[in-house]
Design a protein around this motif. Structure first.
Motif, short mmCIF file in Angstrom:
data_model
loop_
_atom_site.label_atom_id
_atom_site.label_comp_id
_atom_site.label_asym_id
_atom_site.label_seq_id
_atom_site.Cartn_x
_atom_site.Cartn_y
_atom_site.Cartn_z
N TYR A 283 0.75 -1.34 -0.12
CA TYR A 283 0.01 -0.12 -0.03
C TYR A 283 1.02 1.26 0.11
O TYR A 283 1.12 1.96 1.12
N SER A 284 1.66 1.50 -1.02
CA SER A 284 2.64 2.28 -1.33
C SER A 284 1.93 3.79 -0.96
O SER A 284 2.73 4.83 -0.68
N ARG A 285 0.52 3.92 -0.88
CA ARG A 285 -0.07 5.28 -0.74
C ARG A 285 0.34 5.82 0.44
O ARG A 285 0.29 6.99 1.08
N TYR B 25 11.29 -2.00 2.16
CA TYR B 25 10.28 -1.30 1.51
C TYR B 25 10.96 -1.31 -0.03
O TYR B 25 10.25 -1.62 -1.06
N THR B 26 12.17 -0.87 -0.21
CA THR B 26 12.72 -0.61 -1.65
C THR B 26 13.00 -1.89 -2.00
O THR B 26 12.80 -2.35 -3.25
N GLY B 27 13.38 -2.80 -1.19
CA GLY B 27 13.82 -4.39 -1.57
C GLY B 27 12.78 -5.10 -2.23
O GLY B 27 12.79 -5.63 -3.42
N PRO C 58 4.25 7.60 2.30
CA PRO C 58 4.85 9.23 2.56
C PRO C 58 4.69 9.40 4.26
O PRO C 58 5.43 9.84 4.78
N VAL C 59 3.59 9.01 4.45
CA VAL C 59 3.40 9.42 5.70
C VAL C 59 4.17 8.59 6.89
O VAL C 59 4.75 9.10 7.79
N VAL C 60 4.35 7.39 6.75
CA VAL C 60 5.01 6.41 7.88
C VAL C 60 6.45 6.86 7.57
O VAL C 60 7.13 7.03 8.93
N PHE C 61 7.00 7.04 6.42
CA PHE C 61 8.30 7.52 6.28
C PHE C 61 8.64 8.93 6.85
O PHE C 61 9.85 9.16 7.50
#
Lengths: 379, 222
Positions: free
Chosen positions: B50-52, B104-106, B55-58
């Motif tokens: 759920y990449s939406r 995440y990126t992996g 931004p918030v979490v990061f």
């Protein structure tokens, strides 16, 4: 086997990718979906294994509505091959081939046996089974990609431009191999491509799509001979239309059978007169028995004009020729691609029979475009 | 020369104390990373789906990373009191970002063609994760753990200020002594060494788990 019933796909934002498609595909049939990009061919195919869900309408596989079958079960029962091949790089070839069987919980030794049987089908050495995909060439990888789809012996296989990323020679070899394999195994294939040559070569039936609608469905022959409309004609291409004209089959039928020739023992200076009289710029060279030897043109003549040489010493011998009994459809493209203005036509023994000029080819192209009657005035 | 002798002298007399502090130091760092991994790896996988939300979490996790270590320890101390647990908590917070980001990126960097063919052949979401995405992302995830562990080992040093022990304890003793250079070094050198060894070790694991290494190694033996 596979039936589309009023199938429509509307993407978010109202973009209608597939518009009310109806189609029935029989068991063992090889059907190619073809059309320009964005025509909905891939979408249509992916709706079959529900990688894309239909918006309206139904798709039946073996009489069962795919929306009523568990999606995971459905996908395991349908082979799937993609253009990017998609072999898993961290698994050996054996593991890759046997993956669907593993998902279906087939016992290990049975899976291994099946992997060996399959790799024999494409005549690759069994030692490849223990290698990793990265160690194989692109062509070998896609062979494995096809085998992976065959592993669980699904009756239906979906292929999304499977040979599109391969070089032309490998592609050709794989197409032949695959067509042969398909006929032996009697699989039903739905094949997406944008390459008309590929579709004609492989498919039993071709489905031409545009803007999400089916424009024409038919065997390659039907489509070549009676294209439904201008779009199809354009899509097939002029060259193929010429070559599929039934009354024009061999080179002999379209050649000019009285080319202007010169004997190889004539002096260069004498040829100039012939050129001027006939208003041409080159001559075909023959010997006593009319064997084709080479050609000579105005540039060569100009170079040797002041020297006392015979035609056979100055002529160009390395020249592209065709045999008169070759089928037009096989040679037209090569002739056009050569970029020369004409090609000498010879018989099996090498005797000169005639000449095909670009102009005569152009005539046929025009006739096929404007649909004039079939007695083409050549020369 | 004199200095080396002095350090050696310190080790001779406080051998068991130094060893137990090394052990303690390492354990604090390892626990921090371990707990962070338990939270951050699943969270990273979830965010990749759920990449939406990412931004918030990061941005939250990034803010944690900007807090100075000493301030973090002080604030946590107010809540959790003195002792090693507070240090583990701080290390946990600092480890989240590198592990989360790498997971995440992996997962996201796994070739789309592979997930598509996995889906197309009928893998469930969990099977796709277990058989395709995790194995292919594993070396990147381990690289995240490696970064977290090295950062953790250096931050654990200041844990001594809130009575957590560890090699920082030795360093503080040195700063308090009249001529404590040797004692400071006696604490600092093992800290650096643990960090270097942890880095090398994790790097080795990372390499072993990369499938390309696996292929190379097998070809060498064949």
């Amino acid at each position: 086997m596979l039936k589309f019933e009023n199938v429509t796909k509307v993407y978010k934002g109202g973009n209608k990718a597939v518009d009310n498609i109806n189609l029935e595909i029989n068991r063992g049939e090889f059907v190619a979906f073809i059309g320009p990009s964005g025509c909905g061919k891939t979408t249509t195919m992916k709706m079959v294994n529900r990688l894309i869900e239909t918006t309206e309408g139904n798709i039946y596989v073996d009489g069962k509505n795919i929306n009523e079958v568990d999606v995971v079960e459905l996908r395991r029962s349908i082979g799937y091959v993609i253009q990017q091949i998609g072999l898993f790089p961290h698994m050996t070839i054996r593991e890759n081939i046997a993956l669907v069987s593993k998902l279906l919980k087939t016992p290990l030794d049975e899976r291994n046996k099946r992997a060996e049987e399959l790799i024999d089908l494409v005549s690759m050495d069994r030692s490849y089974l223990d290698r990793y995909p990265g160690e194989l060439s692109g062509g070998q990888q896609q062979r494995i990609g096809v085998l992976r789809a065959l592993a669980a012996d699904p009756p239906l296989i979906l292929m999304d431009e499977p040979f599109g990323a391969l070089d032309p020679i490998t592609r050709d070899a794989l197409q032949d191999e695959f067509k042969d394999l398909q006929q032996r195994l009697g699989k039903t294939i739905v094949f997406v491509t944008h390459d008309m040559d590929e579709a004609i070569k492989l498919a039993d039936r071709i489905v031409i799509l545009r803007d999400g609608e089916i424009v024409q469905v038919g065997t390659p022959d039907e489509i070549l001979r009676t294209p439904a409309n201008e779009f199809v004609e354009e899509f097939i291409g002029e060259e193929r239309l010429i070559t599929s004209r039934p009354s024009l089959e061999t080179v002999g039928q379209i050649m000019n059978d009285s080319p202007i020739t010169v004997h190889e023992d004539v002096d260069i200076s004498e040829t100039i007169k012939t050129l001027i009289d006939r208003k041409i710029d080159s001559l075909l060279v023959v010997d006593d028995d009319n064997y084709f030897k080479g050609f000579i043109d105005i540039e060569i003549i100009n170079r040797y004009r002041k020297e006392n040489v015979k035609v056979k010493e100055a002529m160009v011998t390395d020249i592209f020729t065709v045999k008169e009994d070759r089928l037009l459809r096989d040679v037209v493209r090569r002739i056009l691609r050569q970029g020369t203005r004409y090609v000498p036509v010879i018989d099996d023994e090498g005797k000169l029979r005639g000449i095909v000029t670009r102009a005569s080819l152009a005539n046929i192209v025009y006739d096929s475009i404007w649909g004039e009657d079939e007695d083409v005035v050549l020369q | 020369m004199e200095l080396i002798k002095e350090i050696w002298h310190y080790y001779e007399h406080n051998g068991s104390y130094v060893l137990s502090e090394i052990f303690r130091h390492f354990l604090m760092s390892a626990y921090g990373v371990l707990f962070a991994a338990i939270i951050a790896i699943p969270l990273g996988i979830f965010l990749a789906r759920y990449s939406r939300l990412s931004p918030v979490v990061f941005s939250i996790v990034n803010i944690i990373q900007t807090i100075p270590a000493l301030a973090m320890l002080a604030v946590l101390m107010l809540v959790m009191g003195l002792g090693p647990n507070t240090v583990v908590m701080a290390l946990f917070l600092y480890s989240i970002l590198p592990i989360l980001r790498n997971t995440y990126t992996g997962i996201l960097s796994v070739d789309k063609a592979l997930t598509e063919s996995g889906n197309g052949m009928g893998m469930t979401k969990f099977q796709l994760l277990r058989m395709v995405e995790l194995p292919l992302a594993l070396s990147v995830i381990i690289a995240g753990l490696r970064t977290a562990l090295v950062i953790g080992i250096s931050i654990a040093t200041i844990g001594a200020f809130i009575g957590a022990g560890g090699l920082g304890d030795i360093i503080i003793r040195g700063t308090n002594a009249a001529d404590g250079t040797a004692i400071i070094l006696a604490g600092a050198i093992p800290t650096a060494l643990i960090a270097v060894f942890a880095d090398l070790f994790m790097g080795w694991i990372e390499k072993q788990l990369n499938h390309e290494t696996k292929i190379k190694r097998r070809n060498r033996t064949a």
